[in-house]
Scaffold this motif. Structure first.
Motif, short mmCIF file in Angstrom:
data_model
loop_
_atom_site.label_atom_id
_atom_site.label_comp_id
_atom_site.label_asym_id
_atom_site.label_seq_id
_atom_site.Cartn_x
_atom_site.Cartn_y
_atom_site.Cartn_z
N PRO A 159 0.83 -1.21 0.00
CA PRO A 159 0.00 0.00 0.00
C PRO A 159 0.86 1.26 0.00
N THR A 160 0.41 2.29 -0.70
CA THR A 160 1.13 3.56 -0.71
C THR A 160 0.68 4.42 0.47
N ASP A 161 1.42 5.50 0.71
CA ASP A 161 1.04 6.44 1.79
C ASP A 161 -0.35 7.01 1.54
N GLU A 162 -0.66 7.30 0.27
CA GLU A 162 -1.96 7.85 -0.06
C GLU A 162 -3.08 6.85 0.24
N GLU A 163 -2.83 5.59 -0.04
CA GLU A 163 -3.85 4.56 0.15
C GLU A 163 -4.09 4.22 1.62
N THR A 164 -3.14 4.56 2.48
CA THR A 164 -3.28 4.26 3.91
C THR A 164 -3.54 5.52 4.74
N LYS A 165 -3.78 6.64 4.06
CA LYS A 165 -4.04 7.90 4.76
C LYS A 165 -5.48 7.95 5.25
N MET A 166 -5.68 8.50 6.43
CA MET A 166 -7.03 8.65 6.98
C MET A 166 -7.90 9.47 6.03
N HIS A 168 -8.71 8.80 2.94
CA HIS A 168 -8.21 8.85 1.56
C HIS A 168 -9.37 8.77 0.57
N SER A 169 -9.23 9.51 -0.53
CA SER A 169 -10.29 9.53 -1.55
C SER A 169 -10.09 8.43 -2.58
N CYS A 170 -8.88 7.89 -2.67
CA CYS A 170 -8.61 6.81 -3.61
C CYS A 170 -9.10 5.47 -3.03
N PRO A 171 -9.29 4.46 -3.85
CA PRO A 171 -9.66 3.14 -3.32
C PRO A 171 -8.54 2.58 -2.44
N SER A 217 -2.59 1.98 16.10
CA SER A 217 -3.12 2.94 15.13
C SER A 217 -4.61 2.73 14.88
N TYR A 218 -5.09 1.49 15.00
CA TYR A 218 -6.47 1.19 14.62
C TYR A 218 -7.48 2.00 15.44
N THR A 219 -7.16 2.21 16.71
CA THR A 219 -8.08 2.97 17.57
C THR A 219 -7.62 4.41 17.80
N ASN A 220 -6.53 4.80 17.16
CA ASN A 220 -6.00 6.16 17.32
C ASN A 220 -6.52 7.04 16.20
N LYS A 221 -7.37 8.00 16.53
CA LYS A 221 -7.96 8.87 15.51
C LYS A 221 -7.06 10.05 15.15
N GLU A 222 -5.91 10.17 15.81
CA GLU A 222 -5.07 11.36 15.65
C GLU A 222 -3.83 11.12 14.81
N ASP A 223 -3.56 9.86 14.42
CA ASP A 223 -2.28 9.61 13.74
C ASP A 223 -2.37 9.75 12.22
N GLY A 224 -3.56 10.05 11.71
CA GLY A 224 -3.70 10.29 10.27
C GLY A 224 -3.70 9.04 9.41
N LYS A 225 -3.79 7.87 10.03
CA LYS A 225 -3.76 6.62 9.29
C LYS A 225 -5.15 5.98 9.23
N ALA A 226 -5.48 5.45 8.07
CA ALA A 226 -6.74 4.72 7.93
C ALA A 226 -6.63 3.38 8.66
N PRO A 227 -7.75 2.81 9.10
CA PRO A 227 -7.69 1.49 9.75
C PRO A 227 -7.12 0.45 8.79
N SER A 228 -6.23 -0.38 9.29
CA SER A 228 -5.54 -1.32 8.40
C SER A 228 -6.40 -2.55 8.12
N GLU A 260 -13.57 2.03 4.38
CA GLU A 260 -12.69 1.17 3.58
C GLU A 260 -13.50 0.23 2.70
N LEU A 261 -14.54 -0.35 3.26
CA LEU A 261 -15.40 -1.24 2.47
C LEU A 261 -16.08 -0.49 1.34
#
Length: 281
Positions: A159-166, A168-171, A217-228, A260-261
């Protein structure tokens, strides 16, 4: 008799394929599966072997004659073969003992869809390729082949940084999305064994990020990452292995992962699977 007619279709189609007459043989193969269904011919190991022999002969003939065909014709014939395998699977589901069709046919159809998707990259719309990849994974789930799915995921890009960003507009990344699709599929089929096999293999061979960090990260809303996706799959399987009291946790997991779904190909299918999983467990 019906049996003699089916035997004649099979042998004639096989002989034509051995002579490289793929287009004509495809018509006879379609007639065979239609006749098997219309005559109520029961599924047997012999008929499964015969259908797989025809498919193998078809692929050999395509390899030997492809230099004389245009790319469009190759794709047309391979799509016809995909449709024929679907007909064979429908006959198996109706005439056999396995509700959705024999696992050997599911496996071959999954492999064919994956090869067809790779063949059509850069030729057809990305959505069509994605649909074929989704179909390939779904058939491999029904074939109970987690190792085959893992082998496909291993060759896909991280996954790219864009795809794992909280937000993200891309799939989601293709590898992530196909993993999640497979895990949901195993859940619907109540096959947690193969789901766990796939997740363990994915963590070992594909996931380069720290699992402990992904958990935080999964429960952290502040790190800017989408749930994995790998954490979603792991938690889903763990929840399903327990009892109905984990229902509220399942509901939270699905809410947290809804975005994500939503971004996945054929998202209506995976949402339907998630709903069915909630009802089953």
């Amino acid at each position: 008799t019906a049996a003699e007619g089916c035997d004649l279709c099979f042998q004639s189609g096989l002989n034509l394929l051995r002579k490289g007459r793929v287009s004509v043989a495809s018509q006879l193969m379609a007639l065979l599966t239609d006749t098997l269904r219309e005559t109520g011919t029961l599924e047997t190991d012999e008929w499964i072997d015969r259908l797989l022999e025809l498919h193998s002969a078809h692929q050999d003939a395509m390899t030997k004659t492809s230099e004389d065909m245009s790319p469009t014709e190759i794709t047309r014939l391979q799509r016809l073969e995909r449709d024929w395998l679907l007909r064979a699977l429908q006959w198996s589901a109706d005439a056999g003992t396995i509700k959705l069709g024999h696992q050997r046919l599911q496996k071959v159809l999954g492999e064919h869809c994956w090869e067809l998707a790779n063949m059509e990259k850069g030729v057809y719309e990305a959505d069509e390729v994605a649909d074929l990849q989704c179909d390939a994974v779904q058939h491999m789930v029904l074939a109970e082949e987690p190792a085959a799915i893992l082998a496909w995921l291993e060759i896909l890009e991280d996954p790219t940084d864009e795809e794992t960003k909280m937000g993200h507009s891309c799939p989601p990344a293709l590898r992530d999305a196909l993993l999640t699709r497979a895990i949901l599929g195993f859940g619907v089929m109540q096959n947690l064994r193969d789901g766990h096999t796939l997740i363990r293999g994915y963590i070992e061979k594909c996931e380069k990020r720290s699992i402990d960090e992904l958990k935080k990260s999964y429960t952290n809303k502040e790190d800017g990452k989408a749930p994995s996706h790998v954490l979603f799959g792991s938690m889903l399987l763990s929840i399903l292995a327990k009892d109905a009291r984990t229902g509220p946790l399942f509901s939270w997991l699905m809410r947290s992962f809804k975005r994500e779904l939503d971004g996945m190909a054929k998202n209506q299918v995976v949402h339907g699977w998630a709903t069915k999983i909630g009802a089953l467990y």
